[in-house]
Motif scaffolding. Sequence first.
Motif, mmCIF file in Angstrom:
data_model
loop_
_atom_site.group_PDB
_atom_site.id
_atom_site.type_symbol
_atom_site.label_atom_id
_atom_site.label_comp_id
_atom_site.label_asym_id
_atom_site.label_seq_id
_atom_site.Cartn_x
_atom_site.Cartn_y
_atom_site.Cartn_z
ATOM 1 N N TYR A 165 0.841 -1.196 0.000
ATOM 2 C CA TYR A 165 0.000 0.000 0.000
ATOM 3 C C TYR A 165 0.881 1.252 0.000
ATOM 4 O O TYR A 165 0.646 2.189 -0.779
ATOM 5 N N SER A 194 -8.674 -3.206 5.137
ATOM 6 C CA SER A 194 -8.417 -3.941 3.893
ATOM 7 C C SER A 194 -7.166 -3.410 3.205
ATOM 8 O O SER A 194 -6.605 -2.385 3.605
ATOM 9 N N SER A 195 -6.769 -4.120 2.146
ATOM 10 C CA SER A 195 -5.565 -3.740 1.408
ATOM 11 C C SER A 195 -5.880 -2.989 0.121
ATOM 12 O O SER A 195 -4.969 -2.694 -0.662
ATOM 13 N N THR A 196 -7.141 -2.718 -0.135
ATOM 14 C CA THR A 196 -7.497 -2.027 -1.366
ATOM 15 C C THR A 196 -6.858 -0.639 -1.406
ATOM 16 O O THR A 196 -6.713 0.026 -0.373
ATOM 17 N N THR A 198 -7.490 2.423 -1.601
ATOM 18 C CA THR A 198 -8.496 3.469 -1.464
ATOM 19 C C THR A 198 -8.131 4.380 -0.301
ATOM 20 O O THR A 198 -7.241 4.074 0.499
#
Length: 227
Positions: A165, A194-196, A198
């Motif tokens: 990230y 989460s790892s998204t 965003t």
Amino acid sequence: MKATIPYIEKKFDEFNRRIFGGKLPRLPIELSDAKTFLGVCVYKKRRMAGGKTERFGFKLRINTRIDLTEQEIEDTIIHEMIHYYIGVNQLEDTGAHGQLFRQMMNTINEKFGRHLTVSHRITREQREQSIDRTPRYRVIAVVKFKNGTTGFKVIPRILQRILNYYRKVSGHQDVERVELFMSNNPFFNRYPNSSTLTVHFLDGQTIMENLKDADQMVCDGSTLTFG
């Protein structure tokens, strides 16, 4: 108060007798920890001979995550019983809360002094109440953009995901820098972990105020250390 299955069963029988003429068969009742609804009547569908669709396998789910008043719980049960009545009798309506639903709801409100509404989704205040207040250590990435805006992201406490990230977001053309913190402030429990790639945009001062007791981490792209 928070509903129990025996309480819901008792109220179901009471309202079935008083409001629905005792015409609704008992159905499985489940308790829910959902963050988005107070109650829901779920069912399955199957196509019958001739192309007609039949609804079956009904279940009633009532939220126990939120501390509701007895009236709110009762109105939630009745609301879902209207859906159940329409569904189990294979009646057609103009929408999820269409003309038939609204007609039944208005009649019940007038005749029985209820306060049913078309929507009984969880309000912002109730959602705040449902937030887990238990302190848990989380990795918070604060993303500062070149245009002056600030955002943050809650990242799983897994080294490779944190590094991934950090590298990808830091390398974005619109990002000025990314700062990493370890925090156990329950404020961040309301955000997904989460790892998204965003960002949740929020006033920078508010973000940093909630990180005032956090430990800042230093990342060189391949390792993490506490500063």
